[in-house]
Design a protein around this motif. Structure first.
Motif, PDB file in Angstrom:
ATOM      1  N   UNK A  33       0.832  -1.202   0.000  1.00  0.00           N
ATOM      2  CA  UNK A  33       0.000   0.000   0.000  1.00  0.00           C
ATOM      3  C   UNK A  33       0.871   1.258   0.000  1.00  0.00           C
ATOM      4  N   UNK A  34       1.884   1.285   0.878  1.00  0.00           N
ATOM      5  CA  UNK A  34       2.767   2.458   0.944  1.00  0.00           C
ATOM      6  C   UNK A  34       3.647   2.563  -0.294  1.00  0.00           C
ATOM      7  N   UNK A  35       4.096   1.439  -0.794  1.00  0.00           N
ATOM      8  CA  UNK A  35       4.888   1.455  -2.028  1.00  0.00           C
ATOM      9  C   UNK A  35       4.088   2.106  -3.147  1.00  0.00           C
ATOM     10  N   UNK A  36       2.863   1.643  -3.330  1.00  0.00           N
ATOM     11  CA  UNK A  36       2.017   2.200  -4.395  1.00  0.00           C
ATOM     12  C   UNK A  36       1.751   3.685  -4.159  1.00  0.00           C
ATOM     13  N   UNK A  37       1.471   4.053  -2.914  1.00  0.00           N
ATOM     14  CA  UNK A  37       1.203   5.452  -2.609  1.00  0.00           C
ATOM     15  C   UNK A  37       2.384   6.347  -2.914  1.00  0.00           C
ATOM     16  N   UNK A  38       3.578   5.889  -2.566  1.00  0.00           N
ATOM     17  CA  UNK A  38       4.780   6.696  -2.795  1.00  0.00           C
ATOM     18  C   UNK A  38       5.173   6.762  -4.266  1.00  0.00           C
ATOM     19  N   UNK A  39       5.011   5.669  -4.978  1.00  0.00           N
ATOM     20  CA  UNK A  39       5.374   5.659  -6.394  1.00  0.00           C
ATOM     21  C   UNK A  39       4.470   6.606  -7.191  1.00  0.00           C
ATOM     22  N   UNK A  40       3.250   6.785  -6.736  1.00  0.00           N
ATOM     23  CA  UNK A  40       2.300   7.637  -7.455  1.00  0.00           C
ATOM     24  C   UNK A  40       2.492   9.126  -7.185  1.00  0.00           C
ATOM     25  N   UNK A  41       3.292   9.463  -6.199  1.00  0.00           N
ATOM     26  CA  UNK A  41       3.514  10.871  -5.868  1.00  0.00           C
ATOM     27  C   UNK A  41       4.461  11.497  -6.894  1.00  0.00           C
ATOM     28  N   UNK A  42       4.045  12.623  -7.444  1.00  0.00           N
ATOM     29  CA  UNK A  42       4.883  13.344  -8.399  1.00  0.00           C
ATOM     30  C   UNK A  42       5.976  14.070  -7.621  1.00  0.00           C
ATOM     31  N   UNK A  43       7.194  13.565  -7.720  1.00  0.00           N
ATOM     32  CA  UNK A  43       8.306  14.166  -6.990  1.00  0.00           C
ATOM     33  C   UNK A  43       9.301  14.857  -7.920  1.00  0.00           C
ATOM     34  N   UNK A  44       8.805  15.312  -9.064  1.00  0.00           N
ATOM     35  CA  UNK A  44       9.703  16.067  -9.921  1.00  0.00           C
ATOM     36  C   UNK A  44      10.162  17.307  -9.164  1.00  0.00           C
ATOM     37  N   UNK A  45      11.239  17.903  -9.628  1.00  0.00           N
ATOM     38  CA  UNK A  45      11.866  19.036  -8.949  1.00  0.00           C
ATOM     39  C   UNK A  45      10.820  20.043  -8.478  1.00  0.00           C
ATOM     40  N   UNK A  46      10.860  20.341  -7.191  1.00  0.00           N
ATOM     41  CA  UNK A  46       9.956  21.317  -6.616  1.00  0.00           C
ATOM     42  C   UNK A  46       8.704  20.719  -6.009  1.00  0.00           C
ATOM     43  N   UNK A  47       8.558  19.412  -6.059  1.00  0.00           N
ATOM     44  CA  UNK A  47       7.371  18.749  -5.494  1.00  0.00           C
ATOM     45  C   UNK A  47       7.725  17.776  -4.373  1.00  0.00           C
ATOM     46  N   UNK A  48       8.906  17.862  -3.831  1.00  0.00           N
ATOM     47  CA  UNK A  48       9.347  16.898  -2.830  1.00  0.00           C
ATOM     48  C   UNK A  48       8.509  16.932  -1.551  1.00  0.00           C
ATOM     49  N   UNK A  49       7.922  18.046  -1.233  1.00  0.00           N
ATOM     50  CA  UNK A  49       7.122  18.164  -0.020  1.00  0.00           C
ATOM     51  C   UNK A  49       5.915  17.232  -0.050  1.00  0.00           C
ATOM     52  N   UNK A  50       5.462  16.862  -1.223  1.00  0.00           N
ATOM     53  CA  UNK A  50       4.329  15.932  -1.321  1.00  0.00           C
ATOM     54  C   UNK A  50       4.677  14.585  -0.682  1.00  0.00           C
ATOM     55  N   UNK A  51       5.902  14.130  -0.852  1.00  0.00           N
ATOM     56  CA  UNK A  51       6.334  12.878  -0.221  1.00  0.00           C
ATOM     57  C   UNK A  51       6.475  13.084   1.280  1.00  0.00           C
TER      58      UNK A  51
END
Length: 95
Positions: A37-55
């Motif tokens: 569940x956490x793997x899927x949730x984290x992989x789906x987060x857009x962590x391109x430059x400037x979006x790291x706070x989402x993780x």
């Protein structure tokens, strides 16, 4: 490359908790669903430059739910960092 760390984080949290004397040995078979569940949730987060706070936001919720204190720090609000610490016990040999 970014998802390798994100995918391994739930496993690292479980190992850290056990190593710190915070609980019994891990039953990996029982934990598979939550890890996935956490793997899927984290992989789906857009962590391109400037979006790291989402993780950071995702992980903070996970840590809070487990009762693990954490803090966020950010020079730039869209690129925050998360710090969590599990204290060991004298019985575990780590304090």
């Amino acid at each position: 490359m970014r998802n390798i760390f994100a995918a391994s984080l739930p496993v690292l949290l479980a190992l850290a908790s056990t190593a710190a004397g915070q609980g019994p040995a891990i039953n990996w078979e029982k934990e598979k669903a939550e890890i996935l569940q956490h793997y899927r949730g984290l992989v789906q987060v857009n962590t391109t430059y400037g979006n790291e706070t989402k993780v950071v936001d995702y992980l903070k919720k996970v840590l809070d739910a487990e009762g693990i204190p954490s803090k966020t720090f950010a020079k730039d609000s869209s690129r925050a960092n998360l710090v969590a610490r599990l204290k060991g016990t004298a019985a575990s040999g780590r304090c």
